[in-house]
Structures are given as C-alpha cells and as structure tokens.
Design a protein around this motif. Structure first.
Motif, PDB file in Angstrom:
ATOM      1  N   ILE A  43      53.926 -10.700  -5.158  1.00  0.00           N
ATOM      2  CA  ILE A  43      52.660 -11.403  -4.916  1.00  0.00           C
ATOM      3  C   ILE A  43      52.761 -12.851  -5.379  1.00  0.00           C
ATOM      4  O   ILE A  43      52.301 -13.770  -4.688  1.00  0.00           O
ATOM      5  CB  ILE A  43      51.483 -10.669  -5.600  1.00  0.00           C
ATOM      6  N   LEU A  44      53.361 -13.081  -6.538  1.00  0.00           N
ATOM      7  CA  LEU A  44      53.538 -14.455  -7.031  1.00  0.00           C
ATOM      8  C   LEU A  44      54.396 -15.289  -6.079  1.00  0.00           C
ATOM      9  O   LEU A  44      54.052 -16.422  -5.752  1.00  0.00           O
ATOM     10  CB  LEU A  44      54.156 -14.442  -8.425  1.00  0.00           C
TER      11      LEU A  44
ATOM     12  N   ILE B 137      54.968 -14.757  -2.856  1.00  0.00           N
ATOM     13  CA  ILE B 137      54.220 -14.975  -1.606  1.00  0.00           C
ATOM     14  C   ILE B 137      53.156 -16.062  -1.802  1.00  0.00           C
ATOM     15  O   ILE B 137      52.981 -16.937  -0.947  1.00  0.00           O
ATOM     16  CB  ILE B 137      53.598 -13.669  -1.100  1.00  0.00           C
ATOM     17  N   SER B 138      52.468 -16.031  -2.927  1.00  0.00           N
ATOM     18  CA  SER B 138      51.424 -17.033  -3.175  1.00  0.00           C
ATOM     19  C   SER B 138      52.028 -18.435  -3.290  1.00  0.00           C
ATOM     20  O   SER B 138      51.426 -19.415  -2.828  1.00  0.00           O
ATOM     21  CB  SER B 138      50.609 -16.689  -4.420  1.00  0.00           C
ATOM     22  N   PHE B 139      53.229 -18.549  -3.858  1.00  0.00           N
ATOM     23  CA  PHE B 139      53.892 -19.856  -3.925  1.00  0.00           C
ATOM     24  C   PHE B 139      54.268 -20.334  -2.529  1.00  0.00           C
ATOM     25  O   PHE B 139      54.128 -21.496  -2.197  1.00  0.00           O
ATOM     26  CB  PHE B 139      55.135 -19.801  -4.808  1.00  0.00           C
TER      27      PHE B 139
ATOM     28  N   ILE C  85      52.901 -19.405   0.401  1.00  0.00           N
ATOM     29  CA  ILE C  85      51.685 -19.687   1.191  1.00  0.00           C
ATOM     30  C   ILE C  85      51.006 -20.955   0.662  1.00  0.00           C
ATOM     31  O   ILE C  85      50.501 -21.762   1.431  1.00  0.00           O
ATOM     32  CB  ILE C  85      50.722 -18.499   1.142  1.00  0.00           C
ATOM     33  N   GLY C  86      51.003 -21.119  -0.645  1.00  0.00           N
ATOM     34  CA  GLY C  86      50.274 -22.214  -1.276  1.00  0.00           C
ATOM     35  C   GLY C  86      50.847 -23.591  -1.052  1.00  0.00           C
ATOM     36  O   GLY C  86      50.210 -24.590  -1.332  1.00  0.00           O
ATOM     37  N   LYS C  87      52.052 -23.692  -0.522  1.00  0.00           N
ATOM     38  CA  LYS C  87      52.650 -25.013  -0.362  1.00  0.00           C
ATOM     39  C   LYS C  87      52.097 -25.766   0.832  1.00  0.00           C
ATOM     40  O   LYS C  87      52.365 -26.934   0.991  1.00  0.00           O
ATOM     41  CB  LYS C  87      54.171 -24.921  -0.289  1.00  0.00           C
TER      42      LYS C  87
END
Length: 123
Positions: free
Chosen positions: A113-114, A116-118, A120-122
């Motif tokens: 999850i971490l 994936i969030s990195f 997606i978050g870029k």
C-alpha cells in the motif's frame, strides 16, 4: 518458559534498535531541513526561479548536488518520509525471522500500500 522469555527479550532488543534508528532518522532529517533553511537565509534565494521548487527525485538530487536550498529542504522531507517506511521493512524481516506469517502478510500488505501510494502520489 525459558524459550518464551528469551523470545520476548529478543523482540524487546529489536524494538529498541528500531526505535533508536527511527529517532536517528528523524534527527538526521531535521538536521538536513535546518541546513536547507540556513542556506536559504544565507543566500536569500531558494535556488529556483519564482515560486517553483523541486518535486521529482531527479530534480531534488540534481539541486542537492548544487546545494540549492529548496532541494536540500525537500531531501530532508524525503528522508523524513522514508523513516517510517524503513520501520515497515524492518518489521517485515523481523516477523519473517520469528516465523509469524500472519504479521508477515499484514506487514507485506502495508508495504505494498505504501509503495502504491508513492507511485500514485507522484502525479
């Protein structure tokens, strides 16, 4: 009973080491950010035109090489973000060593999850 006690002591030692590493990570990150702030105050410039600042790892590292104040600050923030991620990775290996596969699975899901969030978050 003896095995349980030594296992508890081993987990306590692991937690103490990880806690110390987390503390060091926060202190190092804060020192880097303070260095960036000192550079910003000393130079009176962010190192970037207008209100822009580095947002990608490549721009942060290229600005870091040139000692651009905002790049140094962003690198400190990057290190601060990586500190708890490091904790998750260490926990994963600790649970693997202990053969506690339920927590290996849970920690693995948290790590995915971490990541994936990195990614997606870029954007």
């Amino acid at each position: 009973m003896n095995t349980k006690k030594s296992k508890d002591e081993e987990m306590y030692q692991v937690e103490a080491v990880v806690g110390g590493l987390l503390r060091i990570g926060v202190i190092v990150s804060a020192a880097i950010i303070i260095l960036g702030l000192i550079l910003y105050i000393a130079t009176g410039s962010s190192g970037y035109p207008g209100t822009t600042y580095p947002t990608t790892l490549a721009s942060i590292f290229s600005g870091l090489v040139k000692l651009k104040p905002f790049a140094v600050i962003m690198f400190g923030l990057f290190c601060l973000i990586l500190t708890p991620v490091f904790r998750v990775v260490v926990s994963l290996f600790t649970f693997l060593k202990e053969k506690d596969y339920l927590y290996v699975g849970i920690t693995g899901i948290v790590l995915v999850i971490l990541v994936i969030s990195f990614l997606i978050g870029k954007g």
